[in-house]
Motif scaffolding. Structure first.
Motif, PDB file in Angstrom:
ATOM      1  N   CYS A 148       0.829  -1.223   0.000  1.00 48.64           N
ATOM      2  CA  CYS A 148       0.000   0.000   0.000  1.00 48.64           C
ATOM      3  C   CYS A 148       0.860   1.268   0.000  1.00 48.64           C
ATOM      4  O   CYS A 148       0.352   2.374  -0.121  1.00 48.64           O
ATOM      5  CB  CYS A 148      -0.920  -0.001   1.217  1.00 48.64           C
ATOM      6  SG  CYS A 148      -0.022  -0.024   2.770  1.00 48.64           S
ATOM      7  N   LEU A 149       2.176   1.116   0.191  1.00 49.02           N
ATOM      8  CA  LEU A 149       3.070   2.284   0.226  1.00 49.02           C
ATOM      9  C   LEU A 149       4.466   1.811  -0.119  1.00 49.02           C
ATOM     10  O   LEU A 149       4.884   0.740   0.321  1.00 49.02           O
ATOM     11  CB  LEU A 149       3.050   2.905   1.639  1.00 49.02           C
ATOM     12  CG  LEU A 149       3.893   4.166   1.857  1.00 49.02           C
ATOM     13  CD1 LEU A 149       3.291   5.351   1.126  1.00 49.02           C
ATOM     14  CD2 LEU A 149       3.990   4.505   3.345  1.00 49.02           C
ATOM     15  N   LYS A 162       7.251   6.353   9.396  1.00 53.29           N
ATOM     16  CA  LYS A 162       5.988   5.615   9.239  1.00 53.29           C
ATOM     17  C   LYS A 162       6.197   4.114   9.438  1.00 53.29           C
ATOM     18  O   LYS A 162       5.390   3.436  10.083  1.00 53.29           O
ATOM     19  CB  LYS A 162       5.410   5.844   7.833  1.00 53.29           C
ATOM     20  CG  LYS A 162       4.783   7.208   7.629  1.00 53.29           C
ATOM     21  CD  LYS A 162       4.295   7.323   6.193  1.00 53.29           C
ATOM     22  CE  LYS A 162       3.797   8.739   5.887  1.00 53.29           C
ATOM     23  NZ  LYS A 162       3.479   8.893   4.470  1.00 53.29           N
ATOM     24  N   THR A 409       2.996  -3.021   3.783  1.00 50.73           N
ATOM     25  CA  THR A 409       1.623  -3.537   3.697  1.00 50.73           C
ATOM     26  C   THR A 409       0.840  -2.998   4.895  1.00 50.73           C
ATOM     27  O   THR A 409       1.448  -2.612   5.891  1.00 50.73           O
ATOM     28  CB  THR A 409       1.609  -5.079   3.744  1.00 50.73           C
ATOM     29  OG1 THR A 409       2.225  -5.481   4.974  1.00 50.73           O
ATOM     30  CG2 THR A 409       2.357  -5.684   2.590  1.00 50.73           C
ATOM     31  N   PRO A 410      -0.486  -2.968   4.842  1.00 47.87           N
ATOM     32  CA  PRO A 410      -1.241  -2.506   6.009  1.00 47.87           C
ATOM     33  C   PRO A 410      -1.084  -3.467   7.186  1.00 47.87           C
ATOM     34  O   PRO A 410      -1.036  -4.680   6.995  1.00 47.87           O
ATOM     35  CB  PRO A 410      -2.699  -2.477   5.507  1.00 47.87           C
ATOM     36  CG  PRO A 410      -2.724  -3.334   4.295  1.00 47.87           C
ATOM     37  CD  PRO A 410      -1.364  -3.276   3.698  1.00 47.87           C
ATOM     38  N   ASN A 477      -7.528  -2.561   3.204  1.00 51.03           N
ATOM     39  CA  ASN A 477      -6.626  -2.038   4.235  1.00 51.03           C
ATOM     40  C   ASN A 477      -7.246  -2.004   5.632  1.00 51.03           C
ATOM     41  O   ASN A 477      -6.695  -1.389   6.535  1.00 51.03           O
ATOM     42  CB  ASN A 477      -6.160  -0.625   3.860  1.00 51.03           C
ATOM     43  CG  ASN A 477      -5.445  -0.606   2.531  1.00 51.03           C
ATOM     44  OD1 ASN A 477      -4.850  -1.615   2.144  1.00 51.03           O
ATOM     45  ND2 ASN A 477      -5.497   0.502   1.815  1.00 51.03           N
ATOM     46  N   ASP A 491      -9.269   1.635   9.024  1.00 47.48           N
ATOM     47  CA  ASP A 491      -8.379   1.617   7.856  1.00 47.48           C
ATOM     48  C   ASP A 491      -6.955   1.857   8.353  1.00 47.48           C
ATOM     49  O   ASP A 491      -6.624   2.935   8.829  1.00 47.48           O
ATOM     50  CB  ASP A 491      -8.791   2.709   6.857  1.00 47.48           C
ATOM     51  CG  ASP A 491      -8.038   2.552   5.543  1.00 47.48           C
ATOM     52  OD1 ASP A 491      -6.816   2.398   5.602  1.00 47.48           O
ATOM     53  OD2 ASP A 491      -8.671   2.596   4.472  1.00 47.48           O
ATOM     54  N   CYS A 492      -6.112   0.824   8.259  1.00 51.92           N
ATOM     55  CA  CYS A 492      -4.763   0.901   8.842  1.00 51.92           C
ATOM     56  C   CYS A 492      -3.855   1.876   8.093  1.00 51.92           C
ATOM     57  O   CYS A 492      -2.917   2.414   8.673  1.00 51.92           O
ATOM     58  CB  CYS A 492      -4.126  -0.484   8.866  1.00 51.92           C
ATOM     59  SG  CYS A 492      -4.899  -1.537  10.089  1.00 51.92           S
ATOM     60  N   VAL A 493      -4.122   2.095   6.810  1.00 51.73           N
ATOM     61  CA  VAL A 493      -3.278   3.028   6.044  1.00 51.73           C
ATOM     62  C   VAL A 493      -3.534   4.456   6.524  1.00 51.73           C
ATOM     63  O   VAL A 493      -2.606   5.245   6.721  1.00 51.73           O
ATOM     64  CB  VAL A 493      -3.547   2.883   4.531  1.00 51.73           C
ATOM     65  CG1 VAL A 493      -2.797   3.940   3.747  1.00 51.73           C
ATOM     66  CG2 VAL A 493      -3.136   1.491   4.063  1.00 51.73           C
ATOM     67  N   GLU A 494      -4.819   4.783   6.745  1.00 54.02           N
ATOM     68  CA  GLU A 494      -5.140   6.126   7.266  1.00 54.02           C
ATOM     69  C   GLU A 494      -4.593   6.311   8.671  1.00 54.02           C
ATOM     70  O   GLU A 494      -4.150   7.393   9.049  1.00 54.02           O
ATOM     71  CB  GLU A 494      -6.664   6.327   7.277  1.00 54.02           C
ATOM     72  CG  GLU A 494      -7.253   6.576   5.896  1.00 54.02           C
ATOM     73  CD  GLU A 494      -8.769   6.598   5.927  1.00 54.02           C
ATOM     74  OE1 GLU A 494      -9.350   6.756   7.027  1.00 54.02           O
ATOM     75  OE2 GLU A 494      -9.383   6.444   4.850  1.00 54.02           O
ATOM     76  N   TYR A 498       1.657   0.320   9.553  1.00 53.86           N
ATOM     77  CA  TYR A 498       2.216  -0.409   8.410  1.00 53.86           C
ATOM     78  C   TYR A 498       3.110  -1.546   8.891  1.00 53.86           C
ATOM     79  O   TYR A 498       3.713  -1.456   9.955  1.00 53.86           O
ATOM     80  CB  TYR A 498       3.078   0.519   7.543  1.00 53.86           C
ATOM     81  CG  TYR A 498       2.350   1.692   6.949  1.00 53.86           C
ATOM     82  CD1 TYR A 498       1.566   1.528   5.815  1.00 53.86           C
ATOM     83  CD2 TYR A 498       2.458   2.964   7.508  1.00 53.86           C
ATOM     84  CE1 TYR A 498       0.899   2.609   5.255  1.00 53.86           C
ATOM     85  CE2 TYR A 498       1.800   4.051   6.961  1.00 53.86           C
ATOM     86  CZ  TYR A 498       1.018   3.867   5.830  1.00 53.86           C
ATOM     87  OH  TYR A 498       0.361   4.933   5.281  1.00 53.86           O
TER      88      TYR A 498
END
Length: 547
Positions: A148-149, A162, A409-410, A477, A491-494, A498
Motif C-alpha cells: 500500500c506504500l 511511518k 503492507t497494512p 486495508n 483503515d490501517c493506512v489512514e 504499516y
C-alpha cells in the motif's frame, strides 16, 4: 554364571539401553504438534502493542522482563526437538529481517494446530504439508499485490518514521513516536552513499536516571568512562588511538644493572623518563591532542600527557576501540609510536559530560564524516532500558529492511485477512485432497488479528467477522483497531499502521517450512545421553558489568 536376559524384539533391541523410540501418528506426530502448540501459546501472549511481558531467568540467574520473542527464545533452553525447529525458523527470521520473530512462531504453531484436525479426520501428514506449500506459494504471489506504500527515499525522515513506528509500537506502546523519530535520525545520519547500511553502526549507550523522553542521538560515540588526564575538553581535535598501554615499555628479558655511583643511579631512571617524554612529545608534535589507549595509562606517561596539554581516555573494550577508529577515521596503532597524519583521526569535540550521576566521554564527530551514531537511552531501571534497547534494535533492523525493499503492507491483521480470504476462495477450485489443507492454511492466517484481539481483551470472533465483512466489500486495508472501544476495525493506512512486506514474506516462508518439517516426521529416535560429570553450578553472583 550370570543369566542372559534377552531384549524385547523390535527396534529397541538394536539400540543401547536407555535409548528412547517413538513412532506412529499418536506417539510422534501428535506429540510433536502438542509441544509446538504449547510453545506458540507461550509467546503469542507477547504479540502486539498490548502483549504481556514475560519474566525469564536464564541459566546464569540473569533476569529478563520482556515481550520480545527473540530474547525469550534465546534465553530459554528449549529441549524438545520439534519446538527447536520452530525456534530455528524464528532465529533465521531474526538474522534475515530482525523483526517479526513472534509471527513465525505463532503462525507455525497455528498451522500445526489446524493440521492436527486434518490428521484426526484421516488425512496423511505429507498430503497436508504438500497443500501448505501450495498455499504458501499462492500467498506469496498475492502478498506482492497488497503493497500500500513504497518508500523510495530512505533519507526522508517522515517517510521512514511511518515504517519504524509500528515496529517500535509493539515493544514500547506509548513512546513509539518519540523513539521512531530518534531511530530515523540516527539511521539517516549515517546512511552511506555507496555501500549498504550496517546495523552495527547505530550504537546504544544506556545511562540510568531521568526518563525515556530525555534520550537523544549523538553523532559519534559515547562511552561510560572517565577521562584520565587533567584536560577534560578538546575542540576540533586530532585523535591518536593505541591498542597497547601508554607507559614505559618493559624489557622482554630480565637484566642485572650494576650501579657504582650516585650519579649513575639518578641518570638511570632519568634516561627512562626522557625516553618516555620523547615518545609523548613526538605524539604531540604529530598534531594529536587526544590520546586513546586500549591498555592502562601509566602515571609517568600521564604526567607528560598533562605537560603537553593533551587529553587521555582509556577504553577497555577492543571492539569499542575499533568502532571509535572507524567513526573518527583513525588507525589503531599497536605500538607507542608517533602517528603519521593519515593515522590520526578527527573529531569536532571530545569532552567529559555527566548524565545523572554517570560520567561519560563523548566523541562528537562532524555530521559529514560520521560513520557511527549513538542513541543515549535514559530510564529508571536497567531492565526497562534493556527493553527500550530491544525496541530500538527492531527499529534499526526495519530501516535496514527498507534499504533493501521499501514496500509496506497494512498492519493490524489487514494483510492476513485479505490473504486468508483470497486463498480460501482459491483453495475451493482444487479438486484433490489439498483443498482441505489450503483451507486450513487460510484459517491459520486468522491467528494474527485473533491474537491482537485476545491480547487487547476483545472477543476475537467478533473482530474476525467484522474484518471479513469489510474485506468482502473491497476494503483491503481494514485491520483491527487496538485503540478503539470493543472490537472496532479501522483503515490501517489512514491510521499509519504499516508492516514491512519483506518481514511478512520471510515470516510466512519460515513458519510454513518449520510446520511442514515437523509434519513430515514420523519417528523420533533419541539415543542415550552421553554420561560424564554434571556441569558446574554457575549460579553465583554475576559481575556488575557482565551484560
Amino acid at each position: 554364571m550370570a543369566l542372559h536376559v534377552p531384549k524385547a524384539p523390535g527396534f529397541s533391541s538394536m539400540m543401547k539401553d536407555g535409548a528412547r523410540f517413538f513412532s506412529g501418528l499418536e506417539e510422534a506426530v501428535i506429540r510433536n504438534i502438542d509441544a509446538c502448540k504449547e510453545f506458540a501459546g507461550t509467546v503469542q501472549t507477547c504479540y502486539g502493542p498490548n502483549g504481556m511481558n514475560k519474566m525469564v531467568i536464564n541459566h546464569l540467574d540473569k533476569l529478563f522482563v520482556t515481550n520480545d520473542a527473540a530474547t525469550i527464545m534465546r534465553e530459554l533452553e528449549v529441549e524438545h526437538p520439534a519446538a527447536k525447529m520452530m525456534i530455528l525458523g524464528a532465529q533465521m527470521q531474526e538474522n534475515e529481517v530482525g523483526d517479526a520473530t513472534n509471527l513465525v512462531i505463532i503462525l507455525a504453531g497455528q498451522l500445526l494446530k489446524e493440521a492436527e484436525d486434518l490428521i484426526r479426520m484421516g488425512l496423511k501428514p505429507t498430503e497436508i504439508a504438500d497443500g501448505y506449500e501450495m498455499a504458501l506459494d499462492k500467498s506469496l504471489e498475492i502478498l506482492e499485490t497488497l503493497s500500500c506504500l513504497d518508500i523510495k527515499n530512505t533519507k526522508d525522515t517522515t517517510e521512514v518514521t511511518k515504517a519504524i513506528r509500528t515496529a517500535v509500537m509493539s515493544k514500547q506502546y506509548g513512546h513509539e513516536d518519540f523513539l521512531a523519530d530518534l531511530i530515523s535520525k540516527a539511521c539517516i545520519s549515517i546512511l552511506p552513499e555507496k555501500t549498504t547500511f550496517n546495523v552495527d553502526n547505530v550504537r546504544i549507550c544506556k545511562i540510568i536516571g531521568s526518563g525515556v523522553l530525555k534520550s537523544e542521538v549523538v553523532p559519534g560515540m559515547v562511552f561510560r568512562r572517565n577521562v584520565e588526564s587533567n584536560v577534560t575538553k578538546k575542540e576540533t581535535c586530532k585523535i591518536a588511538i593505541y591498542t597497547c598501554p601508554v607507559d614505559a615499555i618493559q624489557t622482554e628479558t630480565k637484566g642485572t644493572v650494576l650501579i657504582k655511583t650516585a650519579a649513575e643511579l639518578t641518570d638511570f631512571s632519568r634516561g627512562e623518563e626522557t625516553q618516555l617524554e620523547n615518545q609523548i612529545k613526538a605524539i604531540s608534535d604529530a598534531g594529536a591532542t587526544v590520546v586513546v589507549s586500549g591498555g592502562k595509562i601509566g602515571d609517568m606517561a600521564l604526567h607528560y600527557i598533562n605537560k603537553y596539554n593533551m587529553m587521555a581516555v582509556r577504553i577497555v573494550s577492543k571492539w569499542d576501540i575499533r568502532r571509535l577508529a572507524k567513526a573518527t577515521g583513525a588507525t589503531a596503532l599497536p605500538r607507542l609510536t608517533a602517528p603519521t597524519s593519515e593515522e590520526l583521526g578527527m573529531a569536532d569535540s571530545v569532552y567529559l559530560d555527566e548524565l545523572g550521576d554517570t560520567e561519560i566521554v563523548v566523541f562528537k564527530v562532524g555530521s559529514e564524516e560520521s560513520r557511527i551514531s549513538t542513541i543515549v537511552v535514559r530510564g529508571s531501571t536497567d531492565n526497562y532500558m534493556d527493553d527500550i534497547e530491544r525496541a530500538i534494535d527492531d527499529g534499526v533492523n526495519v530501516f535496514k529492511g527498507l534499504c533493501k525493499d521499501g514496500r509496506l503492507t497494512p498492519g493490524g491483521g489487514a494483510t492476513e485477512i485479505e490473504l486468508a480470504q483470497q486463498i480460501a476462495a482459491w483453495g475451493e477450485t482444487h479438486p484433490g485432497l489439498e483443498q482441505y489443507s489450503i483451507g486450513k492454511f487460510a484459517q491459520a492466517l486468522e491467528v494474527v488479528p485473533r491474537v491482537l484481539a485476545e491480547n487487547s481483551g476483545v472477543k476475537p470472533k467478533e473482530v474476525i467477522s467484522s474484518l471479513y465483512a469489510a474485506h468482502a466489500e473491497g476494503n483491503k486495508n481494514v485491520g483491527f483497531d487496538i485503540e478503539g472501544e470493543g472490537g472496532d476495525v479501522k483503515d490501517c493506512v489512514e491510521a499509519g499502521v504499516y508492516d514491512m512486506l519483506l518481514s511478512k514474506k520471510w515470516a510466512m516462508k519460515y513458519a510454513c517450512n518449520a510446520a511442514c518439517t515437523v509434519l513430515r516426521v514420523d519417528q523420533i529416535i533419541m539415543a542415550k545421553r552421553a554420561g560424564g560429570p554434571k556441569p558446574r553450578d554457575t549460579s553465583g553472583p554475576m559481575d556488575q558489568d557482565d551484560d
